[in-house]
Write a protein that holds these residues in place. Sequence first.
Motif, PDB file in Angstrom:
ATOM      1  N   VAL A 138       0.867  -1.181   0.000  1.00  0.00           N
ATOM      2  CA  VAL A 138       0.000   0.000   0.000  1.00  0.00           C
ATOM      3  C   VAL A 138       0.900   1.225   0.000  1.00  0.00           C
ATOM      4  CG1 VAL A 138      -1.819   1.285   1.187  1.00  0.00           C
ATOM      5  CG2 VAL A 138      -1.777  -1.223   1.318  1.00  0.00           C
ATOM      6  N   LYS A 139       0.733   2.091  -0.963  1.00  0.00           N
ATOM      7  CA  LYS A 139       1.502   3.331  -0.978  1.00  0.00           C
ATOM      8  C   LYS A 139       0.558   4.504  -1.214  1.00  0.00           C
ATOM      9  CE  LYS A 139       3.065   2.897  -5.825  1.00  0.00           C
ATOM     10  NZ  LYS A 139       4.256   2.789  -6.699  1.00  0.00           N
ATOM     11  N   VAL A 140       0.902   5.622  -0.595  1.00  0.00           N
ATOM     12  CA  VAL A 140       0.046   6.808  -0.582  1.00  0.00           C
ATOM     13  C   VAL A 140       0.907   8.004  -0.959  1.00  0.00           C
ATOM     14  CG1 VAL A 140      -1.428   8.289   0.846  1.00  0.00           C
ATOM     15  CG2 VAL A 140      -1.388   5.801   1.237  1.00  0.00           C
ATOM     16  N   ILE A 141       0.351   8.921  -1.732  1.00  0.00           N
ATOM     17  CA  ILE A 141       1.085  10.138  -2.056  1.00  0.00           C
ATOM     18  C   ILE A 141       0.180  11.348  -1.891  1.00  0.00           C
ATOM     19  CG2 ILE A 141       0.616   9.933  -4.544  1.00  0.00           C
ATOM     20  CD1 ILE A 141       3.418  11.230  -4.965  1.00  0.00           C
ATOM     21  N   ARG A 198      -2.729   1.628  -4.550  1.00  0.00           N
ATOM     22  CA  ARG A 198      -2.039   2.904  -4.758  1.00  0.00           C
ATOM     23  C   ARG A 198      -3.052   4.029  -4.546  1.00  0.00           C
ATOM     24  NH1 ARG A 198       1.266  -0.317  -4.476  1.00  0.00           N
ATOM     25  NH2 ARG A 198       2.796  -1.069  -5.979  1.00  0.00           N
ATOM     26  N   ILE A 199      -2.764   4.950  -3.631  1.00  0.00           N
ATOM     27  CA  ILE A 199      -3.692   6.020  -3.270  1.00  0.00           C
ATOM     28  C   ILE A 199      -3.018   7.351  -3.586  1.00  0.00           C
ATOM     29  CG2 ILE A 199      -5.037   7.079  -1.421  1.00  0.00           C
ATOM     30  CD1 ILE A 199      -4.942   4.308  -0.016  1.00  0.00           C
ATOM     31  N   ILE A 200      -3.615   8.117  -4.486  1.00  0.00           N
ATOM     32  CA  ILE A 200      -3.041   9.360  -4.999  1.00  0.00           C
ATOM     33  C   ILE A 200      -4.025  10.488  -4.731  1.00  0.00           C
ATOM     34  CG2 ILE A 200      -2.237  10.552  -7.085  1.00  0.00           C
ATOM     35  CD1 ILE A 200      -1.805   7.728  -8.325  1.00  0.00           C
ATOM     36  N   SER A 201      -3.531  11.644  -4.213  1.00  0.00           N
ATOM     37  CA  SER A 201      -4.476  12.749  -4.026  1.00  0.00           C
ATOM     38  C   SER A 201      -3.778  14.059  -3.672  1.00  0.00           C
ATOM     39  CB  SER A 201      -5.486  12.417  -2.915  1.00  0.00           C
ATOM     40  OG  SER A 201      -6.578  13.320  -2.957  1.00  0.00           O
ATOM     41  N   THR A 202      -4.406  15.137  -4.063  1.00  0.00           N
ATOM     42  CA  THR A 202      -4.156  16.426  -3.437  1.00  0.00           C
ATOM     43  C   THR A 202      -5.033  16.481  -2.182  1.00  0.00           C
ATOM     44  OG1 THR A 202      -5.823  17.351  -4.912  1.00  0.00           O
ATOM     45  CG2 THR A 202      -3.542  17.693  -5.531  1.00  0.00           C
ATOM     46  N   HIS A 203      -4.814  17.495  -1.364  1.00  0.00           N
ATOM     47  CA  HIS A 203      -5.575  17.590  -0.117  1.00  0.00           C
ATOM     48  C   HIS A 203      -6.931  18.258  -0.332  1.00  0.00           C
ATOM     49  CE1 HIS A 203      -3.106  15.941   3.072  1.00  0.00           C
ATOM     50  NE2 HIS A 203      -2.037  16.446   2.487  1.00  0.00           N
ATOM     51  N   ASN A 204      -7.831  17.974   0.585  1.00  0.00           N
ATOM     52  CA  ASN A 204      -9.170  18.568   0.559  1.00  0.00           C
ATOM     53  C   ASN A 204      -9.616  18.841   1.993  1.00  0.00           C
ATOM     54  OD1 ASN A 204     -11.664  19.476  -0.350  1.00  0.00           O
ATOM     55  ND2 ASN A 204     -12.547  17.419  -0.443  1.00  0.00           N
ATOM     56  N   SER A 205      -8.851  19.636   2.714  1.00  0.00           N
ATOM     57  CA  SER A 205      -9.099  20.095   4.082  1.00  0.00           C
ATOM     58  C   SER A 205      -8.470  19.163   5.108  1.00  0.00           C
ATOM     59  CB  SER A 205     -10.587  20.273   4.394  1.00  0.00           C
ATOM     60  OG  SER A 205     -11.165  19.064   4.844  1.00  0.00           O
ATOM     61  N   GLU A 206      -8.229  19.730   6.279  1.00  0.00           N
ATOM     62  CA  GLU A 206      -7.629  18.969   7.372  1.00  0.00           C
ATOM     63  C   GLU A 206      -8.533  17.856   7.866  1.00  0.00           C
ATOM     64  OE1 GLU A 206      -6.836  21.913  10.264  1.00  0.00           O
ATOM     65  OE2 GLU A 206      -4.871  22.421   9.487  1.00  0.00           O
ATOM     66  N   VAL A 225      -3.041  10.182   5.979  1.00  0.00           N
ATOM     67  CA  VAL A 225      -1.648  10.632   5.881  1.00  0.00           C
ATOM     68  C   VAL A 225      -1.047  10.804   7.271  1.00  0.00           C
ATOM     69  CG1 VAL A 225      -0.189  12.587   5.197  1.00  0.00           C
ATOM     70  CG2 VAL A 225      -1.883  11.682   3.602  1.00  0.00           C
ATOM     71  N   ASN A 226      -1.783  11.460   8.169  1.00  0.00           N
ATOM     72  CA  ASN A 226      -1.273  11.667   9.524  1.00  0.00           C
ATOM     73  C   ASN A 226      -1.130  10.347  10.282  1.00  0.00           C
ATOM     74  OD1 ASN A 226      -0.848  14.457   9.545  1.00  0.00           O
ATOM     75  ND2 ASN A 226      -3.011  14.861   9.922  1.00  0.00           N
ATOM     76  N   ASP A 227      -2.044   9.418  10.042  1.00  0.00           N
ATOM     77  CA  ASP A 227      -1.942   8.119  10.704  1.00  0.00           C
ATOM     78  C   ASP A 227      -0.718   7.345  10.216  1.00  0.00           C
ATOM     79  OD1 ASP A 227      -4.122   8.459  12.326  1.00  0.00           O
ATOM     80  OD2 ASP A 227      -5.534   7.414  11.014  1.00  0.00           O
ATOM     81  N   ILE A 228      -0.387   7.485   8.946  1.00  0.00           N
ATOM     82  CA  ILE A 228       0.828   6.838   8.426  1.00  0.00           C
ATOM     83  C   ILE A 228       2.057   7.452   9.086  1.00  0.00           C
ATOM     84  CG2 ILE A 228       2.241   6.431   6.383  1.00  0.00           C
ATOM     85  CD1 ILE A 228      -0.377   6.493   4.747  1.00  0.00           C
ATOM     86  N   ARG A 229       2.068   8.781   9.175  1.00  0.00           N
ATOM     87  CA  ARG A 229       3.208   9.449   9.830  1.00  0.00           C
ATOM     88  C   ARG A 229       3.293   9.066  11.310  1.00  0.00           C
ATOM     89  NH1 ARG A 229       2.081  14.351   6.493  1.00  0.00           N
ATOM     90  NH2 ARG A 229       3.698  14.330   4.892  1.00  0.00           N
ATOM     91  N   ALA A 230       2.152   8.847  11.916  1.00  0.00           N
ATOM     92  CA  ALA A 230       2.127   8.474  13.332  1.00  0.00           C
ATOM     93  C   ALA A 230       2.513   7.020  13.547  1.00  0.00           C
ATOM     94  CB  ALA A 230       0.740   8.723  13.917  1.00  0.00           C
ATOM     95  N   GLY A 231       2.679   6.262  12.471  1.00  0.00           N
ATOM     96  CA  GLY A 231       3.071   4.874  12.597  1.00  0.00           C
ATOM     97  C   GLY A 231       1.926   3.916  12.820  1.00  0.00           C
ATOM     98  N   ARG A 232       0.697   4.386  12.636  1.00  0.00           N
ATOM     99  CA  ARG A 232      -0.452   3.500  12.861  1.00  0.00           C
ATOM    100  C   ARG A 232      -0.624   2.490  11.730  1.00  0.00           C
ATOM    101  NH1 ARG A 232      -3.528   8.342  14.891  1.00  0.00           N
ATOM    102  NH2 ARG A 232      -3.592   8.129  17.157  1.00  0.00           N
ATOM    103  N   TYR A 233      -0.174   2.852  10.536  1.00  0.00           N
ATOM    104  CA  TYR A 233      -0.282   1.961   9.392  1.00  0.00           C
ATOM    105  C   TYR A 233       1.094   1.792   8.755  1.00  0.00           C
ATOM    106  CZ  TYR A 233      -5.250   3.140   9.777  1.00  0.00           C
ATOM    107  OH  TYR A 233      -6.517   3.336  10.239  1.00  0.00           O
ATOM    108  N   PRO A 234       1.448   0.569   8.362  1.00  0.00           N
ATOM    109  CA  PRO A 234       2.765   0.334   7.758  1.00  0.00           C
ATOM    110  C   PRO A 234       2.770   0.605   6.261  1.00  0.00           C
ATOM    111  CG  PRO A 234       1.629  -1.752   8.011  1.00  0.00           C
ATOM    112  CD  PRO A 234       0.698  -0.696   8.562  1.00  0.00           C
ATOM    113  N   TYR A 235       2.203   1.723   5.847  1.00  0.00           N
ATOM    114  CA  TYR A 235       2.106   2.043   4.429  1.00  0.00           C
ATOM    115  C   TYR A 235       3.269   2.948   4.023  1.00  0.00           C
ATOM    116  CZ  TYR A 235      -2.808   0.742   5.341  1.00  0.00           C
ATOM    117  OH  TYR A 235      -3.959   0.109   5.740  1.00  0.00           O
ATOM    118  N   SER A 236       3.580   2.934   2.759  1.00  0.00           N
ATOM    119  CA  SER A 236       4.607   3.828   2.219  1.00  0.00           C
ATOM    120  C   SER A 236       3.976   5.183   1.901  1.00  0.00           C
ATOM    121  CB  SER A 236       5.210   3.220   0.950  1.00  0.00           C
ATOM    122  OG  SER A 236       6.144   4.108   0.360  1.00  0.00           O
ATOM    123  N   LEU A 237       4.640   6.261   2.305  1.00  0.00           N
ATOM    124  CA  LEU A 237       4.087   7.606   2.111  1.00  0.00           C
ATOM    125  C   LEU A 237       5.057   8.464   1.299  1.00  0.00           C
ATOM    126  CD1 LEU A 237       1.891   9.718   2.763  1.00  0.00           C
ATOM    127  CD2 LEU A 237       3.183  10.276   4.840  1.00  0.00           C
TER     128      LEU A 237
END
Length: 507
Positions: free
Chosen positions: A22-25, A158-166, A174-186
């Motif tokens: 799973v990768k996210v951008i 594969r998850i691709i997106s611009t942002h649409n509000s906080e 995205v924040n959960d990936i940074r927090a380490g909750r999901y082992p996805y590539s960001l």
Amino acid sequence: MSAPGSVLLGYQRRWVLDDAAVKVIEKSRRIGLSYAEASDAVLHAAAEDGANVYYISYDKEMTQGFIQDCAHWARAFQAAASQIEESVIEADDRQILTYVIKFDSGHQIQTFSSNPRNLRSKGRPGERLVIDEAAFVDDIEELLKAAMAMTMWGGKVRIISTHNSEENPFNQLVNDIRAGRYPYSLHRVTLDDALADGLYRRICEVTGQPWSIEAEREWRQAMVDRYKPNQDEELFCIPARGGGAYMTRALVEPRMAPAPVLRFAGDDAFNAAPEHARRVQMDDWIRDELIPHLRDLDRDRRHTLGMDFARKGHLSVLAPMEIGATRHRTVPLLVEMRNVPHRQQEQVLFALGDRLPRLAGVAVDAGGPGSFIAEAAHDHWGSLVDQIAFSEGWYRDNMPRHKARFEDGTITIPLDDDVLEDYRAWRLVRGVPRLPDATTDRSGQRHGDASVAIALADYASEHEAGLIDYASTGETRAGIDIDDAPRFEARDAGWGTVGGGTDLGGY
């Protein structure tokens, strides 16, 4: 059949070459990420050992654009494929428009709408799902839930997106990936990142315009002007509606428990004294105030240490952190120093760090004058030390993980009003957690210092360095009770470990 190679720009290649399940951008608009994804989709579907690729987006035009890009890449790769087929399928009493390209490999690329029900029966071994502009699809949470089922048999998402509000679930992902909750590539690509990798040069090549640095700057400014007032979100990956409180009282206070906060303030006489006299006075403080609390540390647990540095005005704070058997983080004490010379801060840092059981990582604020202490720590402990130069990127990548400890109840910090206020000072600034430039307390003497030190200790707790085993000589130090002396514990392999880390050497 050959890969796109240099046809793709650097950020496109990095995305395509990432083979994570799973990768996210998060990305700027119009930088060609979907175009790069189309190249990878064709290579995967056209290969004999490949599989089907499914593409989802929120509107018909995007799906048409993606399938046309796939047709382009199929011709470029000379992949045997059918023409684009347009058809209507029935699902839940609804008609769904789809586009399909079929390959001689027996696989296909198919696009359809973002209804989660469309993913039923999808997810055979090797199949891929692409969700484009995920922040804008309907019911993204249900869609993501359905999408993850595709990974059970080796499929990929594969998850691709611009942002649409906080508040959008994509930003939460995205924040959960940074927090380490999901082992996805960001991945993260802003307009400036894309320009640095040659986006405008490529635009000039395609449109036949001459490139120059001046023309690139003008083009960039034109894009910023065109997207105002939403340029931060549309071009620079900063979700809209930032500026709110980041760490609330309701979030932090339940994670606080009684623990000592040891404070030392250097007065004028202390700062004017010769260094050897200051050292003697600080030795006394270490012996009388610090050492007694170190005797209570759990000698079987790993510990880390974070330090936020200040010389005058603000505080220097030292935050040891115990990593529990369940990975729960506990800050057993804090040391705060105000108006203390560098040498004496170094003295306290080493006195504390050398006595932490199983020291596993140290992170020190290396900004400005803090570089002196950070370099001294690195000389002292070597690769255990991370010298941290704070930046927007550091806050963006690491503070969500730290905040997640409070949300998940996996951290305990000292119960102290100043420490609470330090955490409450954090704000979202253009979508990134930051501390205000000015002081953050009513007295004008703090700048979130304790929260920064604890966040650094938390960062160090992810350190990959190993522990160093050593054997005790069996000798005790002057002034230490024999019952308090470190004990050697035999192990089946290696030298074993000393049953502690609270060697009080000299105190």
